[in-house]
Design an enzyme around this catalytic site. Structure first.
Site, PDB file in Angstrom:
ATOM      1  N   ARG A 159       1.229   4.360 -11.156  1.00 26.70           N
ATOM      2  CA  ARG A 159       0.637   4.522 -10.245  1.00 26.70           C
ATOM      3  C   ARG A 159      -0.552   3.570 -10.745  1.00 26.70           C
ATOM      4  O   ARG A 159      -2.099   4.296 -11.752  1.00 26.70           O
ATOM      5  CB  ARG A 159       0.168   5.654  -9.232  1.00 26.70           C
TER       6      ARG A 159
ATOM      7  N   HIS B 213      -7.988  16.019  -3.938  1.00 30.94           N
ATOM      8  CA  HIS B 213      -7.646  16.012  -4.411  1.00 30.94           C
ATOM      9  C   HIS B 213      -8.080  17.039  -5.547  1.00 30.94           C
ATOM     10  O   HIS B 213      -7.409  16.957  -6.861  1.00 30.94           O
ATOM     11  CB  HIS B 213      -8.613  14.718  -5.137  1.00 30.94           C
TER      12      HIS B 213
ATOM     13  N   GLU C 177       0.725   3.999   2.287  1.00 29.84           N
ATOM     14  CA  GLU C 177       0.214   4.883   2.701  1.00 29.84           C
ATOM     15  C   GLU C 177      -1.223   4.950   4.216  1.00 29.84           C
ATOM     16  O   GLU C 177      -1.608   5.767   4.577  1.00 29.84           O
ATOM     17  CB  GLU C 177      -1.265   5.628   1.481  1.00 29.84           C
TER      18      GLU C 177
ATOM     19  N   CYS D   5       6.539  11.452  -2.109  1.00 30.87           N
ATOM     20  CA  CYS D   5       4.819  11.401  -3.138  1.00 30.87           C
ATOM     21  C   CYS D   5       4.437  12.796  -3.039  1.00 30.87           C
ATOM     22  O   CYS D   5       3.363  13.122  -3.364  1.00 30.87           O
ATOM     23  CB  CYS D   5       5.267  10.732  -4.564  1.00 30.87           C
TER      24      CYS D   5
ATOM     25  N   ASP E   5      -2.124  10.465   2.314  1.00 29.84           N
ATOM     26  CA  ASP E   5      -2.925   9.707   3.013  1.00 29.84           C
ATOM     27  C   ASP E   5      -2.322   8.435   4.387  1.00 29.84           C
ATOM     28  O   ASP E   5      -2.576   9.241   4.756  1.00 29.84           O
ATOM     29  CB  ASP E   5      -2.991   8.410   2.125  1.00 29.84           C
TER      30      ASP E   5
END
Ligand code: PEP
Ligand code: MG
Length: 420
Positions: A175, A32, A276, A347, A300
């Site tokens: 999200r 991240h 995910e 995505c 993920d």
């Protein structure tokens, strides 16, 4: 500045001191902190062992993110050659600017939608500059991580309304909070977990602490009401269909509290799930009956499919997203969504890499959401691609025993003039 550790939230703090690039001793492209750096348009390089020992505060550094090179205290000749590289890059960017108003459709007429991943309002501002069709993934936690406490209902409403206004009519898929793993909030108590990315995170926190999720959903509904925009909400880390049902119920409850029917009535609400967790691959029929859309979070999904920590640099090159196993998953998902008539977007970071994006399109995926610098190169690829021919080439390869199809796909692109 030399620091011992760096997470995504700290990076947002460093932005205030005019940070120009990031070097990590560890790290991997889908961690991240790397995603936030890309959102801030900062070059970032991981796996530079011994960097903290070799670099002192005040040293001049050149951080070449494209070639993953770092120059410590560079001489004048290196500085000059780097200036030339920057000028060449600017030229390339100017070339992509020429593509901004053009569609991303393939040579043989397949419609492809390119969207951006965003987390800050500045990313949303860039939609029109990049020529993207909208925001395929708005990571709401990134804005929220910048605050010391959970923003109030009014504050969140203002944030989302402002984001919707900035998009000027282009769609945004919000999200809900994906907290946990390497993204923490000081006011949500967590315990040390052995496997935090598989731990108490995302929708699991949302359902266990519904007040946080409900406040966010209420704010999103109010923002859509205020701006007249359609509201598209997706829930992260859905593992079982029942979790989607529970999250959707909370959404309907907040709609009712705002005097709106279950489908949102005038504000047209769409609710989707992120794919995910591999367990969801075996619940597709029930899932697709319930969702308005699906979004594949390949960062993920791949880490869980290959049991391979996305933040561990030692594993970064070990498994390939272009392996037959991974590609079969995408092919299967694309086919099932098409059959059920549900739109699906990819995505994760791979959607923004031209070769990977080419493979996804060959497998039937048509909506790709990526960090905005990926839009130009991916569009150049899609416009030079014959989807029918690629598909014919790729499908038999999915049964191949090879470790990866990367080499074959690259050769295909070279032989057929596809810009990857
Ligand atoms: C993903 O997992 O692919 C995704 C888009 O979500 P994030 O990278 O924020 O975990
Ligand atoms: Mg994810």
């Amino acid at each position: 500045m030399v620091a011992k550790s760096l997470g995504p939230a700290q990076l947002l703090d460093y932005e205030k001191i005019n940070l120009r690039g990031v070097i990590l001793e560890e790290g991997s492209p889908t961690a991240h902190v790397a995603i936030v750096a890309r959102a801030l348009n900062l070059p970032i390089i991981g796996r530079i062992r011994g960097a903290c020992d070799r670099i002192a505060d005040g040293d001049l550094l050149i951080v070449d993110g494209d070639r993953a090179q770092v120059f410590v205290r560079p001489g004048e000749d290196v500085q000059k050659s780097f200036d030339d590289t920057i000028r060449a890059q600017a030229e390339r960017d100017r070339h992509y600017v020429n593509l901004v108003g053009l569609p991303a459709d393939s040579r043989d007429g397949h419609h492809v939608a390119l969207l951006v991943n965003a987390g800050l309002q500045v990313d949303v501002e860039q939609i029109s500059q990049s020529g993207a069709g909208g925001v395929g993934l708005f990571r709401t936690e990134i804005q929220i991580m910048m605050h010391q406490e959970l923003p109030s209902l009014d504050h969140q409403t203002e944030m989302y309304a402002c984001t919707l206004e900035m998009a000027a009519g282009k769609p945004i898929t919000f999200r809900t909070l994906d907290i946990g793993g390497d993204k923490t909030l000081p006011y949500i108590e967590t315990e040390d977990e052995e496997n935090p990315t598989m731990g108490w995170r995302a929708i699991r926190i949302g359902l266990d602490r519904p007040m946080i999720l409900r406040r966010q959903l209420r704010a999103l509904i109010r923002a859509a009401k205020q701006t007249g925009a359609e509201l598209s909400v997706m829930f992260p880390m859905i593992t079982e269909v029942a979790e989607f049902d529970a999250a959707k119920k909370l959404l309907e409850r907040e709609l009712a509290a705002e005097g709106l029917p279950k489908d949102g009535g005038a504000i047209r609400v769409k609710a989707g799930a992120m794919l995910e967790v591999p367990a969801l691959l075996y619940q597709m029929r029930a899932l697709l009956e319930r969702v308005d859309f699906l979004s594949v979070g390949s960062n993920d999904l791949m880490q869980f499919l290959f049991a391979s920590d996305r933040g561990n640099p030692r594993l970064a090159g070990r498994y390939d997203t272009l392996s037959p196993a991974a590609l079969r998953v995408f092919h299967d998902v694309a086919g099932k969504c098409a059959l059920a008539g549900r739109p699906v977007t990819v995505c994760g970071e791979m959607a923004g890499l031209p070769l990977e994006a080419m493979a996804l399109i060959g497998l039937g995926l048509r909506n790709l959401s990526m960090a905005s610098p990926g839009i130009g190169p991916v569009k150049e690829m899609t416009r030079s691609l014959d989807v029918g021919s690629l598909r014919e080439y790729m499908l038999p390869l999915l049964d191949s025993p090879e470790r990866t199809l990367r080499g074959k796909l690259r050769s295909y692109a070279l032989d057929h003039g596809v810009a990857v």
